[in-house]
Design a protein around this motif. Structure first.
Motif, PDB file in Angstrom:
ATOM      1  N   GLU A  21       0.830  -1.209   0.000  1.00 32.10           N
ATOM      2  CA  GLU A  21       0.000   0.000   0.000  1.00 32.10           C
ATOM      3  C   GLU A  21       0.860   1.251   0.000  1.00 32.10           C
ATOM      4  O   GLU A  21       0.532   2.239  -0.647  1.00 32.10           O
ATOM      5  N   ALA A  25       0.888   4.209  -2.957  1.00 33.27           N
ATOM      6  CA  ALA A  25       0.656   5.629  -2.695  1.00 33.27           C
ATOM      7  C   ALA A  25       1.838   6.458  -3.185  1.00 33.27           C
ATOM      8  O   ALA A  25       1.660   7.464  -3.885  1.00 33.27           O
ATOM      9  N   LYS A  53      -0.544  15.150   6.385  1.00 33.23           N
ATOM     10  CA  LYS A  53      -2.001  15.171   6.279  1.00 33.23           C
ATOM     11  C   LYS A  53      -2.469  14.174   5.228  1.00 33.23           C
ATOM     12  O   LYS A  53      -3.440  13.454   5.419  1.00 33.23           O
ATOM     13  N   ILE A  54      -1.743  14.146   4.119  1.00 31.55           N
ATOM     14  CA  ILE A  54      -2.081  13.207   3.046  1.00 31.55           C
ATOM     15  C   ILE A  54      -1.972  11.779   3.574  1.00 31.55           C
ATOM     16  O   ILE A  54      -2.869  10.958   3.380  1.00 31.55           O
ATOM     17  N   GLN A  57      -4.858  10.856   5.742  1.00 32.18           N
ATOM     18  CA  GLN A  57      -6.076  10.548   4.981  1.00 32.18           C
ATOM     19  C   GLN A  57      -6.007   9.154   4.393  1.00 32.18           C
ATOM     20  O   GLN A  57      -6.971   8.394   4.457  1.00 32.18           O
ATOM     21  N   ILE A  58      -4.862   8.826   3.790  1.00 33.06           N
ATOM     22  CA  ILE A  58      -4.706   7.530   3.135  1.00 33.06           C
ATOM     23  C   ILE A  58      -4.815   6.414   4.167  1.00 33.06           C
ATOM     24  O   ILE A  58      -5.502   5.415   3.951  1.00 33.06           O
ATOM     25  N   GLU A  61      -8.467   5.971   5.395  1.00 30.29           N
ATOM     26  CA  GLU A  61      -9.278   5.258   4.396  1.00 30.29           C
ATOM     27  C   GLU A  61      -8.974   3.779   4.437  1.00 30.29           C
ATOM     28  O   GLU A  61      -9.867   2.943   4.374  1.00 30.29           O
ATOM     29  N   TYR A  62      -7.690   3.454   4.543  1.00 30.10           N
ATOM     30  CA  TYR A  62      -7.277   2.059   4.526  1.00 30.10           C
ATOM     31  C   TYR A  62      -7.800   1.316   5.743  1.00 30.10           C
ATOM     32  O   TYR A  62      -8.301   0.204   5.639  1.00 30.10           O
ATOM     33  N   ARG A  65     -11.479   0.573   5.569  1.00 28.61           N
ATOM     34  CA  ARG A  65     -11.726  -0.496   4.624  1.00 28.61           C
ATOM     35  C   ARG A  65     -11.346  -1.843   5.233  1.00 28.61           C
ATOM     36  O   ARG A  65     -11.965  -2.855   4.987  1.00 28.61           O
ATOM     37  N   ALA A  81      -8.030  -5.797  -4.281  1.00 32.14           N
ATOM     38  CA  ALA A  81      -9.447  -5.562  -3.995  1.00 32.14           C
ATOM     39  C   ALA A  81     -10.052  -6.633  -3.115  1.00 32.14           C
ATOM     40  O   ALA A  81     -11.250  -6.743  -3.027  1.00 32.14           O
ATOM     41  N   GLY A  83     -10.401  -6.792  -0.080  1.00 33.29           N
ATOM     42  CA  GLY A  83     -11.014  -6.311   1.149  1.00 33.29           C
ATOM     43  C   GLY A  83     -10.170  -6.610   2.372  1.00 33.29           C
ATOM     44  O   GLY A  83      -8.963  -6.445   2.348  1.00 33.29           O
TER      45      GLY A  83
END
Lengths: 208, 110
Positions: A21, A25, A53-54, A57-58, A61-62, A65, A81, A83
């Motif tokens: 991941e 990114a 900050k980026i 956020q990433i 989100e991760y 999920r 994908a 999950g």
């Protein structure tokens, strides 16, 4: 800030994610910078802003999920994908590796046994404390009721004695009851607190 | 262009899917396109793209360009379906907002 600083900080911020991941990114932003061209590097840096900050956020989100239940298959399924499976897999193997490491080491094994014994002893002590509280409160309630019964029986023989016994019996069982309820609450709170602590540590391992 | 009104996550998703529904593109161009319509200065598209990919609404493929790599994003059939849903929602949302902001009811033609 330079482009190098940006990527250093970005990687730092993303450290909790699996390496795949992180690379995904980083690659996105490398491409972004390359696309804009070296002459626009400063402008892009300004546009992107704080890499922490980026990264935040990433990561957020991760994590979301990862904890969500697996959704039914959409049309396209890339390797990423799947999950929640990837993070759970890495979390589980980390735990097993840790256990294996402990048992494999000749020095660590007695230490592990000692730690387990201490933990067990602590649990036993706590349980005994709660048990004694229960014992006292239940004993007082029972004793108080007994005293009341005796008092009623005495009434026929000597009224003042009987009344006194009934009265003191009521006081004792009242105090016992007052002790009983907080004890129940305290026991329940302690054990659910421990359970929550354990489940939180397990979930964090899975998500990390 | 100043943006008085914030952008919700769903709207951002809708914009990305909208742009991709008109053709595959790569991150930089996608960002510029979305940026034309909305102010995304305090967020970047990568988390959005990653999420949409995990939801199965888009896929990626790489194409070499001038010695480096470009990662293209492509909308999937379920992504198109989602986009259509967003278009419908947007119509309703827009109508309701018009009603309250512009004041009084708007009478549609029969």
């Amino acid at each position: 800030m330079t482009r190098l600083d940006f990527f250093m900080r970005l990687r730092e911020g993303l450290h909790r994610l699996p390496p795949e991941e992180i690379e995904n990114a980083v690659r996105y932003y490398v491409e972004y910078f390359d696309e804009a061209g070296p002459e626009n590097e400063q402008r892009v840096l300004e546009e992107l802003g704080d890499p922490m900050k980026i990264a935040q956020q990433i990561t957020a989100e991760y994590m979301v999920r990862a904890i969500e239940p697996y959704r039914p298959a959409p049309d396209e399924q890339g390797p990423e994908a799947a999950g929640p499976q990837p993070p759970r897999k890495s979390g589980l193997s980390a735990v097993w590796i840790a256990i294996l490491a402990v048992f494999a080491s000749p020095i660590a094994l007695p230490v592990a046994i000692a730690i387990a014994a201490v933990a067990f002893a602590l649990v036993v002590v706590v349980a005994c404390v709660f048990l004694s509280f229960f014992g006292v409160s239940v004993g007082m309630m029972a004793g108080g009721v007994f005293g009341m019964v005796v008092g009623i029986l005495c009434l026929s023989a000597h009224v003042p004695t009987g009344v006194c016994a009934i009265g003191s019996g009521m006081v004792v069982s009242g105090v016992g009851l007052l002790l009983f309820l907080p004890t129940v609450w305290l026991t329940r709170a302690t054990f659910s607190g421990i359970a929550r602590l354990i489940s939180r540590r397990v979930v964090r391992r899975d998500a990390a | 262009m100043t943006m008085t009104f914030g952008l919700s996550a769903a709207l951002l998703d809708a914009c990305v899917l909208a742009v991709l529904s008109r053709g595959d593109t790569y991150g930089y161009v996608l960002t510029q396109n979305v940026r034309d319509a909305v102010d995304i200065s305090d967020s970047t598209l990568y988390p959005v793209l990653r999420r949409l990919q995990k939801d199965g609404y888009l896929t990626t493929y790489d194409q070499p360009y001038q010695g480096r790599n470009r990662r293209y994003y492509s909308i999937t059939p379920s992504g198109r379906e989602q986009y259509r849903a967003y278009v419908a929602d947007w119509g309703v949302y827009k109508a309701r907002l018009d009603e309250i902001i512009l004041g009084g009811k708007q009478y549609d033609e029969a």
